[in-house]
Design a protein around this motif. Structure first.
Motif, PDB file in Angstrom:
ATOM      1  N   GLU A 154      -1.286   7.455  -0.971  1.00  0.00           N
ATOM      2  CA  GLU A 154      -0.184   7.761  -1.878  1.00  0.00           C
ATOM      3  C   GLU A 154       0.655   8.928  -1.350  1.00  0.00           C
ATOM      4  OE1 GLU A 154       0.958   6.335  -4.541  1.00  0.00           O
ATOM      5  OE2 GLU A 154      -0.572   4.782  -4.733  1.00  0.00           O
ATOM      6  N   THR A 190      -7.380   6.642  -1.373  1.00  0.00           N
ATOM      7  CA  THR A 190      -6.169   6.204  -2.069  1.00  0.00           C
ATOM      8  C   THR A 190      -5.171   7.339  -2.238  1.00  0.00           C
ATOM      9  OG1 THR A 190      -7.377   4.477  -3.266  1.00  0.00           O
ATOM     10  CG2 THR A 190      -5.268   5.175  -4.191  1.00  0.00           C
ATOM     11  N   ARG A 218       0.152  -0.359  -1.400  1.00  0.00           N
ATOM     12  CA  ARG A 218       1.099   0.723  -1.650  1.00  0.00           C
ATOM     13  C   ARG A 218       2.490   0.453  -1.069  1.00  0.00           C
ATOM     14  NH1 ARG A 218       4.531   3.296  -2.673  1.00  0.00           N
ATOM     15  NH2 ARG A 218       4.718   5.487  -3.316  1.00  0.00           N
TER      16      ARG A 218
END
Length: 263
Positions: free
Chosen positions: A77, A73, A126
């Motif tokens: 990001e 993750t 995202r």
């Protein structure tokens, strides 16, 4: 009359291709650039991403490399902080553990699910919100013929590919009114690093070729046309779809031979 010649034109558009370092992802990145998009070539292998971007630039296109690990993750990001919100998001990576379902370990099961299904989710989670806020965007993720047809030894892989389709359909329903289209591509047998295990066996290679209506394997560039179509305005009324590019595999009945070796 509508300007039909501009339907595939991606000039002025940004496309993020995850998995652009090899195989279908690389071909998709090259094709999107050929139609005018600026392509962010993302891959867990930063060197491979750079090589793809350099190849596109060398051919007169616009591309930049980007390191992105779908299983992390924080990596997603960090990539998003650099990439911003693309007009088109293409997510291609998958892995498979080819063995009988009942002999899979927890670790093997989790590894396939974590990349194929949850990894796709991480990326979409995202990037999709920015598209929805802007009011436009196309999301393309990869399923497989295994979403509909299975064979011994690909149980968990098939489960992730069927799950990907339903996840994308739900997102298409949730974001349609906000101008975001979401579709899945289901390729058949394609000569990529993922299929090396099959290609290395002449018996398996020929058996798979005979299963298709075209009696051959696909090359990665033969899948790229569907990526361009779904990323462009040519597919402006297409969402929630599963697009097969499988040489007729799912249309033709047949037996899976040779059989999977016993455990």
């Amino acid at each position: 009359m509508h300007d039909y010649r501009s339907m595939f034109d991606l000039s002025g558009k940004d496309a993020l291709v995850v998995g652009a370092g090899s195989g279908i992802g690389r071909a998709g990145a090259e094709a999107l650039a050929a139609f005018g998009a600026r392509v962010l070539c993302a891959d867990v292998d930063a060197g491979a991403a750079r090589k793809t971007a350099e190849g596109i630039a060398g051919a007169g296109g616009r591309a930049e490399p980007l390191e992105l690990d779908m299983t992390d993750t924080a990596s997603v990001e960090a990539a998003a902080a650099r990439a911003g919100t693309p007009d088109a998001l293409v997510c291609t990576p998958s892995i498979n553990v080819r063995k009988p379902l009942l002999s899979l370990t927890d670790e093997e099961f989790d590894r396939v699910v974590d990349l194929n299904l949850k990894g796709t989710f991480r990326v979409i989670r995202r990037f999709a919100p920015g598209m929805a806020e802007r009011g436009s965007g196309s999301i393309v993720a990869f399923s497989s013929i295994r979403a509909q047809t299975v064979e011994p030894g690909q149980g968990v892989y098939a489960a992730t590919k069927a799950g990907t389709v339903q996840m994308l359909r739900a997102l298409a329903a949730e974001l349609g009114e906000r101008g975001v289209r979401v579709n899945a591509i289901a390729p058949g047998i394609v000569e990529t690093p993922l299929t090396d295990q099959i290609k290395d066996s002449p018996e398996w290679y020929e058996a798979y070729a005979r299963k298709t209506a075209l009696a051959r394997w696909a090359k990665p560039h033969e899948i790229a046309g569907m990526i361009v179509y779904l990323a462009s305005d040519a597919s402006s009324y297409v969402t929630g779809a599963l697009m097969f590019v499988d040489g007729g595999w799912t249309a033709v009945d047949g037996r899976y031979m040779p059989p999977l070796p016993a455990v």
